[in-house]
Design an enzyme around this catalytic site. Structure first.
Site, PDB file in Angstrom:
ATOM      1  N   ASN A 101       0.835  -1.190   0.000  1.00  0.00           N
ATOM      2  CA  ASN A 101       0.000   0.000   0.000  1.00  0.00           C
ATOM      3  C   ASN A 101       0.873   1.245   0.000  1.00  0.00           C
ATOM      4  OD1 ASN A 101      -2.599  -1.256   0.159  1.00  0.00           O
ATOM      5  ND2 ASN A 101      -2.157  -1.766   2.290  1.00  0.00           N
ATOM      6  N   GLY A 107      -4.766   3.183   1.621  1.00  0.00           N
ATOM      7  CA  GLY A 107      -4.987   2.924   3.043  1.00  0.00           C
ATOM      8  C   GLY A 107      -3.726   2.558   3.798  1.00  0.00           C
ATOM      9  N   GLN A 108      -2.567   3.063   3.338  1.00  0.00           N
ATOM     10  CA  GLN A 108      -1.322   2.760   4.058  1.00  0.00           C
ATOM     11  C   GLN A 108      -1.386   3.321   5.470  1.00  0.00           C
ATOM     12  OE1 GLN A 108       2.291   4.330   2.297  1.00  0.00           O
ATOM     13  NE2 GLN A 108       3.600   3.316   3.819  1.00  0.00           N
ATOM     14  N   HIS A 114       6.537  -1.577   3.232  1.00  0.00           N
ATOM     15  CA  HIS A 114       6.389  -2.990   3.568  1.00  0.00           C
ATOM     16  C   HIS A 114       5.605  -3.699   2.488  1.00  0.00           C
ATOM     17  CE1 HIS A 114       3.172  -0.650   5.493  1.00  0.00           C
ATOM     18  NE2 HIS A 114       2.372  -1.677   5.269  1.00  0.00           N
ATOM     19  N   HIS A 116       3.167  -6.963   2.034  1.00  0.00           N
ATOM     20  CA  HIS A 116       2.375  -8.005   2.692  1.00  0.00           C
ATOM     21  C   HIS A 116       2.543  -9.301   1.905  1.00  0.00           C
ATOM     22  CE1 HIS A 116      -0.340  -5.205   5.070  1.00  0.00           C
ATOM     23  NE2 HIS A 116       0.160  -4.363   4.184  1.00  0.00           N
TER      24      HIS A 116
HETATM   25  P1  5GP Z   1      -0.641  -1.068   5.724  1.00  0.00           P
HETATM   26  O1  5GP Z   1      -2.102  -0.784   5.872  1.00  0.00           O
HETATM   27  O2  5GP Z   1       0.201   0.081   6.190  1.00  0.00           O
HETATM   28  O3  5GP Z   1      -0.272  -1.576   4.375  1.00  0.00           O
HETATM   29  O4  5GP Z   1      -0.372  -2.306   6.687  1.00  0.00           O
HETATM   30  C1  5GP Z   1       0.154  -2.194   7.980  1.00  0.00           C
HETATM   31  C2  5GP Z   1       0.098  -3.573   8.605  1.00  0.00           C
HETATM   32  O5  5GP Z   1       0.903  -3.554   9.766  1.00  0.00           O
HETATM   33  C3  5GP Z   1      -1.317  -3.993   9.047  1.00  0.00           C
HETATM   34  O6  5GP Z   1      -1.649  -5.207   8.406  1.00  0.00           O
HETATM   35  C4  5GP Z   1      -1.191  -4.155  10.558  1.00  0.00           C
HETATM   36  O7  5GP Z   1      -1.924  -5.249  11.059  1.00  0.00           O
HETATM   37  C5  5GP Z   1       0.307  -4.353  10.761  1.00  0.00           C
HETATM   38  N1  5GP Z   1       0.818  -3.879  12.032  1.00  0.00           N
HETATM   39  C6  5GP Z   1       0.573  -2.678  12.616  1.00  0.00           C
HETATM   40  N2  5GP Z   1       1.227  -2.563  13.780  1.00  0.00           N
HETATM   41  C7  5GP Z   1       1.921  -3.730  13.931  1.00  0.00           C
HETATM   42  C8  5GP Z   1       2.799  -4.204  14.961  1.00  0.00           C
HETATM   43  O8  5GP Z   1       3.088  -3.544  15.959  1.00  0.00           O
HETATM   44  N3  5GP Z   1       3.333  -5.448  14.774  1.00  0.00           N
HETATM   45  C9  5GP Z   1       3.057  -6.195  13.675  1.00  0.00           C
HETATM   46  N4  5GP Z   1       3.633  -7.399  13.601  1.00  0.00           N
HETATM   47  N5  5GP Z   1       2.228  -5.779  12.692  1.00  0.00           N
HETATM   48  C10 5GP Z   1       1.668  -4.553  12.833  1.00  0.00           C
END
Ligand code: 5GP
Length: 134
Positions: A101, A107-108, A114, A116
């Site tokens: 994202n 929705g980042q 990162h 997924h």
């Molecule tokens: P984004 O929406 O930014 O692409 O995804 C962020 C991801 O980071 C989400 O899937 C969320 O569950 C994960 N996440 C957020 N905080 C933490 C954390 O403290 N530890 C881990 N392992 N994952 C996290």
């Protein structure tokens, strides 16, 4: 808009974001793989039977920042680490999905680039049927 959603994709890297803290080992993670370029760990809120995150070892906010500013060696090393993580998670044979994202519309939430890795069962379509755009 969810309250954690990242709004500004152009502001400076925030060294206090949660993944920066994980890289500095200030916050624990369930580690899957680590090398000179990347760290892979389980997502804390899995959205698939297997849901892992791979982050580069450097201060990059998003895919756009990483691919614009990281060296070729670091980009190559990062994506090889993604592949190594897929192998360690035993997802190679049955399949998996990679997703990154960038910014508000995607929705980042965490402003450290990162990828997924999702798998371990059928994931369905990428975007739900009622959200397709023609
Ligand atoms: P984004 O929406 O930014 O692409 O995804 C962020 C991801 O980071 C989400 O899937 C969320 O569950 C994960 N996440 C957020 N905080 C933490 C954390 O403290 N530890 C881990 N392992 N994952 C996290």
């Amino acid at each position: 808009m969810p309250k954690n959603m990242l709004k500004d994709t152009h502001s400076p890297y925030d060294p206090d974001n949660i993944f920066a803290k994980i890289l500095r080992e200030e916050i624990p993670c369930r580690k899957i793989y680590e090398d000179d370029y990347a760290l892979c760990f389980h997502d804390v809120t899995p959205q698939a039977p297997v849901h892992a995150l791979v982050i580069p070892k450097g201060a990059y906010r998003s895919f756009s920042d990483f691919t614009a500013n990281a060296s070729d060696e670091k980009i190559c090393g990062f994506f090889r680490a993604v592949k190594q993580s897929v192998l360690l998670l035993n997802l190679e044979k049955e399949g998996y999905r990679l997703l990154a994202n960038h910014g508000e519309h995607a929705g980042q939430e965490v402003p450290h680039f990162h990828v997924h890795i999702c798998g371990g069962g059928s994931l369905g379509r990428l975007i739900s049927e009622n959200k397709t755009h023609k």
